[in-house]
Scaffold this motif. Sequence first.
Motif, mmCIF file in Angstrom:
data_model
loop_
_atom_site.group_PDB
_atom_site.id
_atom_site.type_symbol
_atom_site.label_atom_id
_atom_site.label_comp_id
_atom_site.label_asym_id
_atom_site.label_seq_id
_atom_site.Cartn_x
_atom_site.Cartn_y
_atom_site.Cartn_z
ATOM 1 N N ALA A 30 -36.952 36.498 15.171
ATOM 2 C CA ALA A 30 -36.541 36.430 16.569
ATOM 3 C C ALA A 30 -37.454 35.540 17.409
ATOM 4 C CB ALA A 30 -36.468 37.825 17.170
ATOM 5 N N GLU A 31 -38.755 35.659 17.218
ATOM 6 C CA GLU A 31 -39.676 34.863 18.037
ATOM 7 C C GLU A 31 -39.480 33.369 17.810
ATOM 8 O OE1 GLU A 31 -44.381 34.426 19.190
ATOM 9 O OE2 GLU A 31 -43.767 35.980 17.777
ATOM 10 N N GLN A 32 -39.307 32.959 16.555
ATOM 11 C CA GLN A 32 -39.073 31.544 16.257
ATOM 12 C C GLN A 32 -37.776 31.059 16.895
ATOM 13 O OE1 GLN A 32 -40.989 29.233 14.960
ATOM 14 N NE2 GLN A 32 -39.401 27.703 15.172
ATOM 15 N N LEU A 33 -36.727 31.872 16.811
ATOM 16 C CA LEU A 33 -35.456 31.503 17.426
ATOM 17 C C LEU A 33 -35.579 31.416 18.940
ATOM 18 C CD1 LEU A 33 -32.824 33.488 15.338
ATOM 19 C CD2 LEU A 33 -32.995 31.011 15.549
ATOM 20 N N GLN A 34 -36.339 32.319 19.534
ATOM 21 C CA GLN A 34 -36.533 32.282 20.980
ATOM 22 C C GLN A 34 -37.195 30.979 21.414
ATOM 23 O OE1 GLN A 34 -38.730 35.887 21.577
ATOM 24 N NE2 GLN A 34 -36.905 37.057 22.127
ATOM 25 N N PHE A 35 -38.198 30.539 20.673
ATOM 26 C CA PHE A 35 -38.866 29.286 21.017
ATOM 27 C C PHE A 35 -37.927 28.099 20.821
ATOM 28 C CE2 PHE A 35 -42.843 31.645 20.950
ATOM 29 C CZ PHE A 35 -43.514 31.041 22.004
ATOM 30 N N GLU A 36 -37.124 28.131 19.771
ATOM 31 C CA GLU A 36 -36.173 27.039 19.532
ATOM 32 C C GLU A 36 -35.133 26.979 20.644
ATOM 33 O OE1 GLU A 36 -33.246 25.410 15.988
ATOM 34 O OE2 GLU A 36 -34.660 27.026 15.553
ATOM 35 N N ILE A 37 -34.620 28.137 21.034
ATOM 36 C CA ILE A 37 -33.644 28.191 22.118
ATOM 37 C C ILE A 37 -34.279 27.721 23.422
ATOM 38 C CG2 ILE A 37 -32.276 29.742 23.566
ATOM 39 C CD1 ILE A 37 -31.783 31.411 20.977
ATOM 40 N N ALA A 38 -35.488 28.167 23.687
ATOM 41 C CA ALA A 38 -36.177 27.764 24.915
ATOM 42 C C ALA A 38 -36.365 26.253 24.979
ATOM 43 C CB ALA A 38 -37.530 28.465 25.017
ATOM 44 N N SER A 39 -36.768 25.646 23.878
ATOM 45 C CA SER A 39 -36.970 24.193 23.893
ATOM 46 C C SER A 39 -35.649 23.465 24.107
ATOM 47 C CB SER A 39 -37.647 23.722 22.610
ATOM 48 O OG SER A 39 -36.794 23.861 21.497
ATOM 49 N N LYS A 40 -34.577 23.936 23.468
ATOM 50 C CA LYS A 40 -33.267 23.298 23.655
ATOM 51 C C LYS A 40 -32.753 23.514 25.073
ATOM 52 C CE LYS A 40 -31.671 23.128 18.906
ATOM 53 N NZ LYS A 40 -31.546 21.686 18.803
ATOM 54 N N MET A 41 -32.974 24.704 25.613
ATOM 55 C CA MET A 41 -32.521 24.964 26.981
ATOM 56 C C MET A 41 -33.275 24.105 27.980
ATOM 57 S SD MET A 41 -31.789 29.071 26.957
ATOM 58 C CE MET A 41 -31.559 29.147 28.729
ATOM 59 N N ILE A 42 -34.567 23.948 27.786
ATOM 60 C CA ILE A 42 -35.327 23.081 28.684
ATOM 61 C C ILE A 42 -34.809 21.651 28.588
ATOM 62 C CG2 ILE A 42 -37.592 22.005 29.034
ATOM 63 C CD1 ILE A 42 -38.818 24.739 28.589
ATOM 64 N N TYR A 43 -34.554 21.195 27.359
ATOM 65 C CA TYR A 43 -33.989 19.853 27.176
ATOM 66 C C TYR A 43 -32.661 19.740 27.924
ATOM 67 C CZ TYR A 43 -31.504 15.989 25.021
ATOM 68 O OH TYR A 43 -30.772 14.855 24.833
ATOM 69 N N VAL A 44 -31.781 20.714 27.725
ATOM 70 C CA VAL A 44 -30.456 20.690 28.353
ATOM 71 C C VAL A 44 -30.581 20.704 29.876
ATOM 72 C CG1 VAL A 44 -28.393 22.122 28.723
ATOM 73 C CG2 VAL A 44 -29.186 21.663 26.400
ATOM 74 N N ILE A 45 -31.442 21.566 30.403
ATOM 75 C CA ILE A 45 -31.595 21.660 31.857
ATOM 76 C C ILE A 45 -32.186 20.374 32.422
ATOM 77 C CG2 ILE A 45 -32.791 22.870 33.726
ATOM 78 C CD1 ILE A 45 -32.528 25.420 31.908
ATOM 79 N N LEU A 46 -33.185 19.830 31.753
ATOM 80 C CA LEU A 46 -33.781 18.570 32.226
ATOM 81 C C LEU A 46 -32.756 17.444 32.209
ATOM 82 C CD1 LEU A 46 -37.294 18.667 30.527
ATOM 83 C CD2 LEU A 46 -36.814 18.867 32.958
#
Length: 107
Positions: free
Chosen positions: A46-62
């Motif tokens: 779960a922690e690894q997936l959370q970091f992956e999702i967070a990085s993709k979400m930041i990319y998407v939002i930016l």
Amino acid sequence: MDEYDIRLENGELMTVKVNFYTLYLMKKHGVDQLEKRLEKAKPAQAEQLQFEIASKMIYVILRSNGKKVDEEEAMMMVPADIREIEKMFYAFKQKMEVLKKKEDMKI
């Protein structure tokens, strides 16, 4: 609509906004699929997936707010503070719920 600000690693303050391009990029980069995997993930994964999702979400939002970054640059901007990641998820969830309510009202 409330604005949520996230402090990125480079010191930049990012406002969480949702627009059509945000939704398009989320689908294109598989954020929805990662979130489904997260729901079924074991705690060790779960922690690894959370970091992956967070990085993709930041990319998407930016990207959806006009920033010219690639995925690698976005990953370097992911906050190391788990509270900031949780805050970002909460803010994004709130924006998506507002959008969903607006869509439901149109139908």
